[in-house]
Design a protein around this motif. Structure first.
Motif, mmCIF file in Angstrom:
data_model
loop_
_atom_site.group_PDB
_atom_site.id
_atom_site.type_symbol
_atom_site.label_atom_id
_atom_site.label_comp_id
_atom_site.label_asym_id
_atom_site.label_seq_id
_atom_site.Cartn_x
_atom_site.Cartn_y
_atom_site.Cartn_z
ATOM 1 N N VAL A 64 -15.713 3.467 -52.203
ATOM 2 C CA VAL A 64 -15.221 4.700 -53.113
ATOM 3 C C VAL A 64 -15.574 6.060 -52.666
ATOM 4 C CG1 VAL A 64 -17.202 4.779 -54.350
ATOM 5 C CG2 VAL A 64 -15.122 5.635 -55.519
ATOM 6 N N VAL A 65 -16.523 6.162 -51.664
ATOM 7 C CA VAL A 65 -16.923 7.380 -50.972
ATOM 8 C C VAL A 65 -15.982 7.727 -49.896
ATOM 9 C CG1 VAL A 65 -19.459 7.360 -51.607
ATOM 10 C CG2 VAL A 65 -18.901 6.522 -49.417
ATOM 11 N N THR A 66 -15.026 7.158 -49.503
ATOM 12 C CA THR A 66 -14.360 7.127 -48.232
ATOM 13 C C THR A 66 -13.880 8.753 -48.544
ATOM 14 O OG1 THR A 66 -13.858 4.933 -48.098
ATOM 15 C CG2 THR A 66 -12.053 6.563 -47.010
ATOM 16 N N GLU A 67 -13.030 9.181 -49.500
ATOM 17 C CA GLU A 67 -12.424 10.406 -49.648
ATOM 18 C C GLU A 67 -13.587 11.562 -49.121
ATOM 19 O OE1 GLU A 67 -10.343 14.114 -50.948
ATOM 20 O OE2 GLU A 67 -12.316 13.122 -51.462
ATOM 21 N N PRO A 68 -14.489 11.892 -50.001
ATOM 22 C CA PRO A 68 -15.469 12.933 -49.717
ATOM 23 C C PRO A 68 -16.048 12.661 -48.427
ATOM 24 C CG PRO A 68 -16.509 11.503 -51.348
ATOM 25 C CD PRO A 68 -15.121 11.087 -51.327
ATOM 26 N N TYR A 69 -16.240 11.684 -47.780
ATOM 27 C CA TYR A 69 -16.582 11.298 -46.660
ATOM 28 C C TYR A 69 -15.650 11.869 -45.482
ATOM 29 C CZ TYR A 69 -19.901 8.661 -43.320
ATOM 30 O OH TYR A 69 -21.022 8.500 -42.450
ATOM 31 N N ALA A 70 -14.550 11.668 -45.675
ATOM 32 C CA ALA A 70 -13.574 12.126 -44.812
ATOM 33 C C ALA A 70 -13.045 13.579 -44.926
ATOM 34 C CB ALA A 70 -12.216 11.700 -45.201
ATOM 35 N N VAL A 71 -13.543 14.385 -45.906
ATOM 36 C CA VAL A 71 -13.650 15.763 -46.027
ATOM 37 C C VAL A 71 -14.810 16.414 -45.125
ATOM 38 C CG1 VAL A 71 -14.195 17.789 -47.634
ATOM 39 C CG2 VAL A 71 -12.678 15.763 -48.329
ATOM 40 N N GLY A 72 -15.965 15.824 -45.200
ATOM 41 C CA GLY A 72 -16.946 16.283 -44.446
ATOM 42 C C GLY A 72 -16.721 16.111 -42.878
ATOM 43 N N ILE A 73 -16.388 14.890 -42.361
ATOM 44 C CA ILE A 73 -15.977 14.424 -41.250
ATOM 45 C C ILE A 73 -15.019 15.252 -40.734
ATOM 46 C CG2 ILE A 73 -14.982 12.803 -39.951
ATOM 47 C CD1 ILE A 73 -16.549 10.672 -41.573
ATOM 48 N N GLY A 75 -11.397 27.630 -41.071
ATOM 49 C CA GLY A 75 -11.182 27.014 -42.122
ATOM 50 C C GLY A 75 -10.833 25.376 -42.192
ATOM 51 N N SER A 76 -11.518 24.615 -43.074
ATOM 52 C CA SER A 76 -11.420 23.170 -43.002
ATOM 53 C C SER A 76 -10.661 22.849 -44.503
ATOM 54 C CB SER A 76 -12.540 22.655 -42.779
ATOM 55 O OG SER A 76 -12.540 21.219 -43.012
ATOM 56 N N ALA A 77 -9.533 22.051 -44.487
ATOM 57 C CA ALA A 77 -8.952 21.620 -45.651
ATOM 58 C C ALA A 77 -8.663 19.793 -45.392
ATOM 59 C CB ALA A 77 -7.623 22.487 -45.897
ATOM 60 N N ILE A 78 -9.075 19.327 -46.338
ATOM 61 C CA ILE A 78 -8.651 17.851 -46.410
ATOM 62 C C ILE A 78 -8.890 17.256 -45.197
ATOM 63 C CG2 ILE A 78 -7.150 17.873 -48.531
ATOM 64 C CD1 ILE A 78 -4.596 17.802 -46.559
ATOM 65 N N TYR A 79 -8.133 16.390 -44.469
ATOM 66 C CA TYR A 79 -8.457 15.361 -43.470
ATOM 67 C C TYR A 79 -7.309 14.970 -42.635
ATOM 68 C CZ TYR A 79 -8.492 13.459 -48.141
ATOM 69 O OH TYR A 79 -8.212 13.182 -49.490
ATOM 70 N N THR A 80 -7.549 14.308 -41.582
ATOM 71 C CA THR A 80 -6.336 13.675 -41.053
ATOM 72 C C THR A 80 -6.538 12.221 -40.811
ATOM 73 O OG1 THR A 80 -7.555 13.503 -38.839
ATOM 74 C CG2 THR A 80 -6.422 15.754 -39.152
ATOM 75 N N ALA A 81 -5.736 11.428 -40.377
ATOM 76 C CA ALA A 81 -5.786 10.039 -40.348
ATOM 77 C C ALA A 81 -6.975 9.632 -39.529
ATOM 78 C CB ALA A 81 -4.467 9.443 -39.790
ATOM 79 N N LYS A 98 -20.084 28.810 -34.042
ATOM 80 C CA LYS A 98 -18.667 28.772 -34.909
ATOM 81 C C LYS A 98 -19.287 28.357 -36.238
ATOM 82 C CE LYS A 98 -15.517 26.791 -30.956
ATOM 83 N NZ LYS A 98 -16.435 27.367 -30.117
ATOM 84 N N PHE A 99 -18.443 28.779 -37.100
ATOM 85 C CA PHE A 99 -18.885 28.756 -38.351
ATOM 86 C C PHE A 99 -17.650 28.127 -39.320
ATOM 87 C CE2 PHE A 99 -19.163 29.692 -42.931
ATOM 88 C CZ PHE A 99 -20.916 30.028 -43.032
ATOM 89 N N VAL A 100 -17.771 26.756 -39.811
ATOM 90 C CA VAL A 100 -16.613 26.390 -40.481
ATOM 91 C C VAL A 100 -16.588 26.279 -42.021
ATOM 92 C CG1 VAL A 100 -15.503 23.761 -41.139
ATOM 93 C CG2 VAL A 100 -16.321 24.496 -38.530
ATOM 94 N N VAL A 101 -15.739 26.763 -42.778
ATOM 95 C CA VAL A 101 -15.916 26.882 -44.099
ATOM 96 C C VAL A 101 -15.100 25.862 -44.758
ATOM 97 C CG1 VAL A 101 -15.260 28.531 -45.791
ATOM 98 C CG2 VAL A 101 -15.618 29.540 -43.727
ATOM 99 N N VAL A 102 -15.724 24.975 -45.428
ATOM 100 C CA VAL A 102 -15.434 23.808 -46.173
ATOM 101 C C VAL A 102 -15.495 24.137 -47.740
ATOM 102 C CG1 VAL A 102 -15.782 21.550 -46.572
ATOM 103 C CG2 VAL A 102 -16.116 22.243 -44.428
ATOM 104 N N ALA A 103 -16.429 24.710 -48.118
ATOM 105 C CA ALA A 103 -16.563 25.154 -49.460
ATOM 106 C C ALA A 103 -15.708 26.104 -49.886
ATOM 107 C CB ALA A 103 -17.879 25.827 -49.824
ATOM 108 N N LEU A 104 -15.257 25.946 -51.305
ATOM 109 C CA LEU A 104 -13.942 26.973 -51.778
ATOM 110 C C LEU A 104 -14.924 27.893 -52.609
ATOM 111 C CD1 LEU A 104 -11.599 24.225 -52.898
ATOM 112 C CD2 LEU A 104 -11.632 25.358 -50.834
ATOM 113 N N GLY A 105 -15.466 28.846 -51.796
ATOM 114 C CA GLY A 105 -16.278 29.957 -52.432
ATOM 115 C C GLY A 105 -14.973 31.114 -53.068
#
Length: 338
Positions: free
Chosen positions: A131-140, A280-286, A253-260
């Motif tokens: 069940v943690v696959t989705e948030p894991y993919a976001v962080g990856i 900027g980092s949004a969602i994920y790839t296959a 480098k600085f990656v923005v994942v949070a939606l501040g």
């Protein structure tokens, strides 16, 4: 079937809906687990319009389940398959991501394609881990935008699910110099369990701590700066961006994942002079999803232990309240079918 419907601020209801049926290009998934996400809580507390959660919609997007029906034209997917579904492609449009229907007992996945919006899970992998696959993919995805390499040094702001996912992804690929920054000692203890170094900014000065861990690097003017190669922001505080401008070494480098949502002010001259980069980092790839699944199947990987509590579907309102108020609950999960 029973389905959770978003009706507005602090108003989610479990209602009866017809079980969906697959067209020739679709599949139906019996949802087993769905995690509550920060975007779900945003809609719950502040309203969902700006993040694509509309009143009257089925919600939930961190879900895994079992295929129960397969359209005639679908290839490579069979009834009985255990699957993760990419919610951004579950309903035909990325705008439907947060309304992907993961909190419904049965979910129609449109235009189902293997390794595009549907990903097989090992049948031996528990849904409690999967069940943690989705948030894991976001962080990856956030860390993969940096093309990380062994020997590089990384700073992650935030020990929530996505920050811990980025840390775990780096550590699982063999990168050891990873520091997680937060104010919650329990969450930092979990980051340490993953193998990261930790900084509690309530008890330690951030600049001093980063120099202690990673030493110094240099700017264009040969001034001393922090020796970290990259930063991943999973918090959204403006000061972390301005600190990066002031402290980041040449080429960092600085990656923005949070939606501040708070505007950030800095002098562009320092961005240019030190060839610093914001991404900027949004969602994920296959590829990110497959990496997440691969990592989860490693039973020595502690990341799936972020799941703090399980609730049955009928108690979804209580689960949202728990996720909303209990800061010790890193990830609350709904057992949609059990």
């Amino acid at each position: 079937m029973r389905s959770v419907i978003y009706e507005g601020i602090h108003d989610i209801q479990v209602k009866d809906l017809p079980v969906p049926q697959a067209n020739t290009q679709d599949i139906v998934v019996r949802v087993m687990r769905n995690g509550i996400c920060g975007s779900d809580l945003h809609a719950y507390n502040l309203g969902g319009d700006e993040i694509g959660i509309l009143k009257g919609s089925q919600i939930g997007h961190e879900f895994v389940g079992v295929v129960t029906e397969v359209g005639q034209s679908v290839q490579g997917i069979e009834t009985g398959d255990h699957v993760f579904v990419n919610p951004s492609l579950a309903k035909g449009s990325t705008s439907q991501l947060a309304m992907a229907g993961g909190l419904s007992q049965y979910n129609l996945i449109q235009n189902a394609r293997l390794d595009w919006n549907v990903f097989k899970l090992p049948s031996t992998l528990s849904f409690d881990r999967a069940v943690v696959t989705e948030p894991y993919a976001v962080g990856i995805h956030g860390k993969n935008l940096l093309n990380p390499r062994a020997g590089q040094k990384f700073v992650i702001f935030g020990a929530g699910p996505v920050g811990l996912a980025s840390a775990s992804g780096l550590l699982e690929q063999g990168i050891s110099d990873v520091a997680v920054v937060d104010i919650d000692q329990q969450r930092l203890a979990f980051a340490k369990k993953l193998g990261a170094q930790v900084i509690n900014v309530q008890s330690e000065d951030l600049h001093t701590a980063l120099i202690r861990l990673f030493g110094t690097g240099h700017g264009l003017m040969d001034d001393d700066r922090i020796g970290a190669d990259a930063y991943i922001d999973c918090v959204g505080l403006p000061e972390y961006m301005t600190d990066f401008i002031n402290w980041g070494k040449f080429g960092a480098k600085f990656v923005v994942v949070a939606l501040g949502a708070t505007p950030v002010t800095y002098k562009p001259q320092f961005l240019a002079m030190n060839e610093l980069s914001f991404l900027g980092s949004a969602i994920y790839t296959a590829a990110d999803i497959k990496e997440a699944i691969h990592n989860i199947t490693n039973l020595d990987n502690h990341f799936p232990e972020i799941v703090s509590a399980h609730y049955p579907l009928e108690q979804t309102q209580a689960a949202f309240e728990r996720a909303n108020t209990d800061k010790e609950a890193v990830k609350v999960v709904i057992d949609v079918n059990d």
